[in-house]
Design an enzyme around this catalytic site. Structure first.
Site, mmCIF file in Angstrom:
data_model
loop_
_atom_site.group_PDB
_atom_site.id
_atom_site.type_symbol
_atom_site.label_atom_id
_atom_site.label_comp_id
_atom_site.label_asym_id
_atom_site.label_seq_id
_atom_site.Cartn_x
_atom_site.Cartn_y
_atom_site.Cartn_z
ATOM 1 N N LYS A 1 0.808 -1.216 0.000
ATOM 2 C CA LYS A 1 0.000 0.000 0.000
ATOM 3 C C LYS A 1 0.848 1.276 0.000
ATOM 4 C CE LYS A 1 -4.392 -1.487 0.440
ATOM 5 N NZ LYS A 1 -5.513 -1.039 -0.411
ATOM 6 N N SER B 1 -8.922 -0.163 6.620
ATOM 7 C CA SER B 1 -8.890 -1.107 7.734
ATOM 8 C C SER B 1 -7.508 -1.212 8.338
ATOM 9 C CB SER B 1 -9.346 -2.499 7.267
ATOM 10 O OG SER B 1 -8.426 -3.014 6.317
ATOM 11 N N LEU C 1 -4.434 -3.235 -6.232
ATOM 12 C CA LEU C 1 -3.250 -4.036 -6.531
ATOM 13 C C LEU C 1 -3.451 -4.855 -7.803
ATOM 14 C CD1 LEU C 1 -0.438 -5.072 -5.650
ATOM 15 C CD2 LEU C 1 -1.622 -6.869 -4.361
ATOM 16 N N GLU D 1 -9.559 -13.754 -3.752
ATOM 17 C CA GLU D 1 -10.241 -13.095 -2.632
ATOM 18 C C GLU D 1 -10.788 -14.135 -1.658
ATOM 19 O OE1 GLU D 1 -13.334 -10.657 -4.308
ATOM 20 O OE2 GLU D 1 -14.179 -12.288 -5.471
ATOM 21 N N GLY E 1 -16.130 -13.223 0.871
ATOM 22 C CA GLY E 1 -16.344 -11.959 0.168
ATOM 23 C C GLY E 1 -15.987 -12.061 -1.288
ATOM 24 N N ASP F 1 -17.227 -10.870 -4.004
ATOM 25 C CA ASP F 1 -17.888 -9.881 -4.865
ATOM 26 C C ASP F 1 -17.130 -9.674 -6.167
ATOM 27 O OD1 ASP F 1 -16.320 -6.921 -4.216
ATOM 28 O OD2 ASP F 1 -16.045 -8.578 -2.847
ATOM 29 N N LYS G 1 10.417 -18.585 6.565
ATOM 30 C CA LYS G 1 10.775 -17.648 7.647
ATOM 31 C C LYS G 1 10.217 -16.254 7.392
ATOM 32 C CE LYS G 1 12.919 -21.334 8.654
ATOM 33 N NZ LYS G 1 12.089 -22.370 9.309
ATOM 34 N N SER H 1 1.102 -9.637 -0.244
ATOM 35 C CA SER H 1 0.759 -8.214 -0.193
ATOM 36 C C SER H 1 1.097 -7.506 1.113
ATOM 37 C CB SER H 1 -0.724 -8.017 -0.516
ATOM 38 O OG SER H 1 -1.530 -8.713 0.422
#
Length: 323
Positions: A55, A80, A185, A206, A210, A212, A275, A306
């Site tokens: 992000k 979030s 992304l 996903e 969820g 969608d 690791k 991610s």
């Protein structure tokens, strides 16, 4: 001429803005994962990015393009956790005030980090309140510029730099899998893949709770759902963005889903065999590959990890419960 909201030139320009600011995260391999899947896997480790997730790329790219007036006014977003931290850190680096709308049940580690980067946190209830409406209202009242977590061309282009780096290191790939929440992304990476590895099949992943995005791609229109209950808190989105869906519809071949149990098993795999500490959302793409949701046998496959922002006690509880 492309009518899509971002082009590869946008991704390349974002990469230049991020040069010397974002980490060029490592691409790791695992002989165990390769044997388990019959494929040659390349893991792009954005869990090792600044603030612990991809992000940062999109947030910095967006704020770096503010006008002087926007920089003076400040930035606001809703998130979030990972985009919240990314906006807070990027704003601090660029000398901009940041206000972050976060759900009251966001992981404490993400709230603390957001505040640690200098962001002002405003809480809301993700199950009863509309974060987008709240963000827009605060932006109007306080003269802030809203940068949403995914449905913004500058954010999307910034996220695509992760795939640009991956292809630069690996060369062309047969497949690329990325986690999917709101689509920032996935749309950015699909844009990079289309330019750098045209034959590459791009797949989004996903949570089962969820799906969608999967339904949207199948129907050809954006599907709205209630906030899904899943361990993948970074993918608890209710719908794709208009901009992200435009790219996904053109550039993404398929969207698959994985269960929370498969995410935890993948967290355990990363910790024990590679690791790496990876948060549940960060495991989405890898879980799909490791649990056979996509046939990767004999293929060279890029897998986006991610993020790695997970409370360590919670991480230990989940992995221990998995046995």
């Amino acid at each position: 001429m492309s009518t899509l909201p971002i082009t590869f030139e946008d991704v390349a320009a974002a990469h230049e803005r991020l040069r010397g600011v974002a980490h060029r995260t490592p691409v790791l391999t695992s002989s165990t994962a390769n044997e388990r899947t019959g494929a040659q896997l390349f893991f792009k480790c954005e869990n090792l990015q600044r603030m612990g997730a991809f992000k940062f790329r999109g947030a910095y790219n967006a704020i770096a393009q503010f006008t002087p007036q926007q920089k003076a006014g400040g930035v606001i977003t809703f998130s979030s956790g990972n985009h919240a931290q990314a906006i807070a850190l990027s704003a601090r680096l660029l000398g901009v005030k940041a206000v972050i709308v976060m759900p009251h049940d966001a992981p404490a580690v993400k709230v603390e980090a957001t505040r640690g980067y200098g962001g002002e946190v405003v809480f809301y209830d993700r199950y009863t309140e509309d974060r987008e409406a709240l963000g827009k209202r605060l932006a109007a009242e306080r003269g802030l510029t809203l940068i949403p977590p995914y449905d913004h061309a500058h954010v999307m282009a910034g996220q695509g730099t992760a795939a640009k780096e991956l292809f630069e290191e690996t060369g062309e790939l047969d497949m690329l899998l990325t986690p999917l929440g709101g689509g920032g992304l996935l749309s950015g990476c699909a844009t990079a893949a289309h330019a750098l590895s045209p034959a590459c099949t791009v797949i989004g992943v996903e949570p089962e709770a969820g799906n969608d995005g999967q339904r949207s791609l199948q129907l050809g229109e954006i599907v709205h759902i209630d906030t899904p209950k899943t361990l993948a808190d970074g993918a608890q989105t209710q719908h794709l963005g208009n901009l992200t869906f435009a790219v996904i519809r053109e550039r993404v071949s398929e969207i698959v889903t994985v269960s929370d149990a498969e995410l935890v098993d993948t967290m355990k795999f990363f910790a024990s065999r590679m690791k790496l500490v990876v948060e549940p959302t960060g495991c989405l793409a890898a879980a799909a590959v490791l649990h056979g949701k996509v046939d990767v046998r004999g293929k060279r496959v890029g897998v986006l990890i991610s993020g790695g922002n997970v409370d360590l006690l919670r991480f230990a509880e989940l992995v221990q419960a998995a046995g």
